[in-house]
Design a protein around this motif. Sequence first.
Motif, PDB file in Angstrom:
ATOM      1  N   ALA A  83       0.832  -1.205   0.000  1.00 36.75           N
ATOM      2  CA  ALA A  83       0.000   0.000   0.000  1.00 36.75           C
ATOM      3  C   ALA A  83       0.868   1.257   0.000  1.00 36.75           C
ATOM      4  O   ALA A  83       0.574   2.221  -0.716  1.00 36.75           O
ATOM      5  N   GLN A  84       1.941   1.249   0.786  1.00 34.58           N
ATOM      6  CA  GLN A  84       2.836   2.400   0.817  1.00 34.58           C
ATOM      7  C   GLN A  84       3.543   2.574  -0.523  1.00 34.58           C
ATOM      8  O   GLN A  84       3.730   3.697  -0.993  1.00 34.58           O
TER       9      GLN A  84
ATOM     10  N   ALA B  44      -6.468  11.165  -2.836  1.00 34.72           N
ATOM     11  CA  ALA B  44      -7.524  10.304  -2.284  1.00 34.72           C
ATOM     12  C   ALA B  44      -8.474   9.871  -3.391  1.00 34.72           C
ATOM     13  O   ALA B  44      -8.843   8.690  -3.486  1.00 34.72           O
TER      14      ALA B  44
ATOM     15  N   MET C 250      -9.831   6.290  -2.149  1.00 35.46           N
ATOM     16  CA  MET C 250      -9.713   6.176  -0.695  1.00 35.46           C
ATOM     17  C   MET C 250     -10.435   7.338  -0.040  1.00 35.46           C
ATOM     18  O   MET C 250     -10.498   8.424  -0.609  1.00 35.46           O
ATOM     19  N   GLU C 251     -10.927   7.102   1.158  1.00 40.21           N
ATOM     20  CA  GLU C 251     -11.436   8.196   1.972  1.00 40.21           C
ATOM     21  C   GLU C 251     -10.239   9.047   2.389  1.00 40.21           C
ATOM     22  O   GLU C 251      -9.141   8.527   2.617  1.00 40.21           O
ATOM     23  N   ARG C 252     -10.455  10.337   2.496  1.00 37.75           N
ATOM     24  CA  ARG C 252      -9.352  11.237   2.843  1.00 37.75           C
ATOM     25  C   ARG C 252      -8.758  10.896   4.215  1.00 37.75           C
ATOM     26  O   ARG C 252      -7.544  10.936   4.388  1.00 37.75           O
ATOM     27  N   THR C 253      -9.595  10.553   5.172  1.00 33.50           N
ATOM     28  CA  THR C 253      -9.080  10.217   6.511  1.00 33.50           C
ATOM     29  C   THR C 253      -8.222   8.952   6.458  1.00 33.50           C
ATOM     30  O   THR C 253      -7.228   8.848   7.169  1.00 33.50           O
ATOM     31  N   THR C 254      -8.593   8.000   5.621  1.00 34.48           N
ATOM     32  CA  THR C 254      -7.796   6.781   5.454  1.00 34.48           C
ATOM     33  C   THR C 254      -6.448   7.126   4.835  1.00 34.48           C
ATOM     34  O   THR C 254      -5.408   6.599   5.245  1.00 34.48           O
ATOM     35  N   LEU C 255      -6.465   8.022   3.857  1.00 30.44           N
ATOM     36  CA  LEU C 255      -5.218   8.456   3.222  1.00 30.44           C
ATOM     37  C   LEU C 255      -4.308   9.150   4.232  1.00 30.44           C
ATOM     38  O   LEU C 255      -3.107   8.879   4.268  1.00 30.44           O
TER      39      LEU C 255
ATOM     40  N   ARG D 290      -4.124   8.694   7.419  1.00 31.48           N
ATOM     41  CA  ARG D 290      -3.525   7.659   8.287  1.00 31.48           C
ATOM     42  C   ARG D 290      -2.435   6.879   7.544  1.00 31.48           C
ATOM     43  O   ARG D 290      -1.413   6.529   8.121  1.00 31.48           O
ATOM     44  N   ALA D 291      -2.651   6.601   6.262  1.00 32.01           N
ATOM     45  CA  ALA D 291      -1.673   5.835   5.482  1.00 32.01           C
ATOM     46  C   ALA D 291      -0.405   6.642   5.218  1.00 32.01           C
ATOM     47  O   ALA D 291       0.687   6.075   5.122  1.00 32.01           O
TER      48      ALA D 291
ATOM     49  N   LYS E  99       0.876   8.981   7.255  1.00 31.50           N
ATOM     50  CA  LYS E  99       1.616   9.331   8.489  1.00 31.50           C
ATOM     51  C   LYS E  99       2.955   8.606   8.609  1.00 31.50           C
ATOM     52  O   LYS E  99       3.975   9.249   8.870  1.00 31.50           O
TER      53      LYS E  99
END
Length: 150
Positions: free
Chosen positions: A46-47, A66, A71-76, A78-79, A81
Amino acid sequence: MHKYNRQMTTQDLSYLDCNCFAIRQAARFVSQLYERHVSQAGVTAAQFTLLAAIHRRPGVTMADLADAMVMERTTLVRALKPLQRDGLVTAAQQDASTRAVALSLSDAGKKTLGEASLRWRDAQREFEDKFGRERAGELRKSLLELTSAE
């Protein structure tokens, strides 16, 4: 009434008839194959896809990335970080008039992407050897059509 002439009910269906089940099972299998290879460069599959997407569009905003990654922006967020923490991705406000954040790869990110790309090629080759090069191309085309249909 012959069994093939009657209407199919939910009792007749099994999880093996479920598109979602089949796709998720295949996705786990393929993810594990790619993980085995790209993890040698210190990133997850994924990274790797995030690094490659940012590399293709330096300065891409989080919102655009995103959307591109479905992807949802919040998921992005987190990914991203761990990639930011490890100094592979930089984020900077585009300008004072907007809250949009532009993403780019650092030099370390470019180096990691280069190393991971070599491992990714190995994963790609292994998948195509098992699945068939032509079938793999058709599968990619069909899946990309599906995700771009919205």
